[in-house]
Write an enzyme that holds these catalytic residues in place. Structure first.
Site, PDB file in Angstrom:
ATOM      1  N   SER A 175      59.338 -23.428 -35.805  1.00 42.89           N
ATOM      2  CA  SER A 175      60.483 -22.610 -35.422  1.00 42.89           C
ATOM      3  C   SER A 175      61.782 -23.291 -35.855  1.00 42.89           C
ATOM      4  CB  SER A 175      60.445 -22.330 -33.920  1.00 42.89           C
ATOM      5  OG  SER A 175      61.331 -21.287 -33.583  1.00 42.89           O
ATOM      6  N   LYS A 227      77.792  -5.300 -24.203  1.00 50.60           N
ATOM      7  CA  LYS A 227      78.149  -6.610 -23.692  1.00 50.60           C
ATOM      8  C   LYS A 227      76.965  -7.241 -22.962  1.00 50.60           C
ATOM      9  CE  LYS A 227      80.628 -10.135 -22.542  1.00 50.60           C
ATOM     10  NZ  LYS A 227      80.961 -11.137 -23.568  1.00 50.60           N
TER      11      LYS A 227
END
Length: 350
Positions: A175, A227
């Site tokens: 990763s 948001k």
């Protein structure tokens, strides 16, 4: 009365002395903490791995020698060691001698070692000359995207400056760890090192139904449509869930693009499934350039007469530690010499 005043005065003097001493100690501790927080608490340490290897090899040879001939061998080694030191000094003075700078990065979830890595990279960029190589021994299972993005950007600085960067993975570079590893000009992995995991994952618990069951309301107020997409406490909507998945896919695309730019020969779409490969498999898949260990690679560099220098930043811990770190390097070298002679005698007597 006078005797009592004298005793009382002596008591006050002792108390004042104790308070002043405690004040000085607390001031030193506070100063040390501020120094450490500002980055000044770490000291640069450079170790020439070839010298340490040769010293231990000498001890091993003495241990393997029959007891009767150890003294003679120790004399020969001492004589040849002096000649080798002279040769080594000439090589150090030779501007054409290859230098290999070795860094270590053991990554956690937040890639906490990034500030130290950034400082070391800045130092090396001022010192590296043509023909030098930087070897990063990397170990990381990945973590936060922005943290490992910054760590990888530090390695890009080396690559952009034209430095030769070799990354060695002995255990795992997955990763975010692979995001760093792919910055290398040459990527080497041990046969069973874990490589890949080019993917993005997010997991968010939600306790909205539990709160609703107990008549607990959560007010989530935002300005901006997206948001907040998914929340822990509030009720998640299908729109918010879709947007969250879209953001994950976008991050994955950035990850794939980043890897593809640095390893143009890799079939990124096939490799970016989130799967992991072991070192030998990763070579066949094009994720690494060679299979081997960092120890073998650095030993080969030493055999090629390159100077192999391990560079690190060590944090001073406590007042005693800071005082200990201030020992002059020449004194340290002298102590090493004494210890070497003691080791020689130890093997001669067995």
């Amino acid at each position: 009365m006078i005797e009592w005043l004298a005793d009382y005065g002596l008591f006050l003097a002792k108390t004042a002395t104790l308070v002043i001493a405690l004040g000085v100690i607390l001031t030193l501790i506070a100063h040390g903490r501020r120094k450490g927080q500002s980055g000044g608490g770490a000291t640069l340490k450079v170790v020439e791995l070839d010298e340490r290897f040769q010293r231990r090899r000498r001890q091993l040879r003495l241990a393997a020698e029959p007891k009767a001939s150890r003294r003679q061998l120790a004399k020969r080694l001492k004589k040849s060691g002096k000649q080798a030191d002279k040769q080594s000094a000439k090589e150090r003075a030779d501007a054409n001698t290859e230098r290999v700078w070795v860094l270590d990065f053991n990554g956690d979830l937040k890639a906490s070692g990034t500030p130290a890595l950034a400082e070391l990279v800045s130092l090396l960029l001022e010192e590296i000359r043509s023909g030098d190589e930087v070897v990063l021994r990397l170990q990381s299972g990945g973590g936060l995207v922005h943290s490992y993005g910054l760590a990888a950007a530090q390695l890009d600085r080396l690559r952009d400056a034209g430095a030769r960067l070799t990354v060695c993975v002995d255990k795992v570079a997955a990763s975010g760890g692979y995001m760093m590893a792919c910055c290398a000009n040459q990527l080497i992995a041990a046969p069973f090192a874990v490589i890949g995991s080019i993917g993005v994952v997010a997991q968010i618990p939600n306790v909205h139904r539990l709160l609703k069951k107990h008549d607990v309301d959560v007010e989530l107020l935002t300005a901006g449509r997206y948001k907040r997409t998914l929340t822990v406490l509030g009720e998640n909507s299908e729109e918010g869930r879709a947007k969250f998945l879209e953001d994950l896919a976008s991050t994955h695309d950035l990850f794939k693009h980043y890897v593809g730019e640095r390893r143009p020969g890799l079939d990124v779409e096939s490799a970016a499934t989130g799967e992991i490969w072991y070192g030998s498999q990763a070579l066949a898949a094009g994720l690494v350039d060679a299979v081997g260990t960092s120890d073998a690679y650095l030993l080969e560099k030493q055999r090629q007469r390159a100077r192999v220098l391990k560079v690190s930043l060590e944090t001073r811990t406590g007042l005693i530690g800071r005082l200990g770190k201030g020992v002059d390097s020449r004194l340290e070298k002298g102590v090493d010499g004494v210890l070497q002679r003691v080791d020689d005698l130890r093997w001669q007597r067995r």
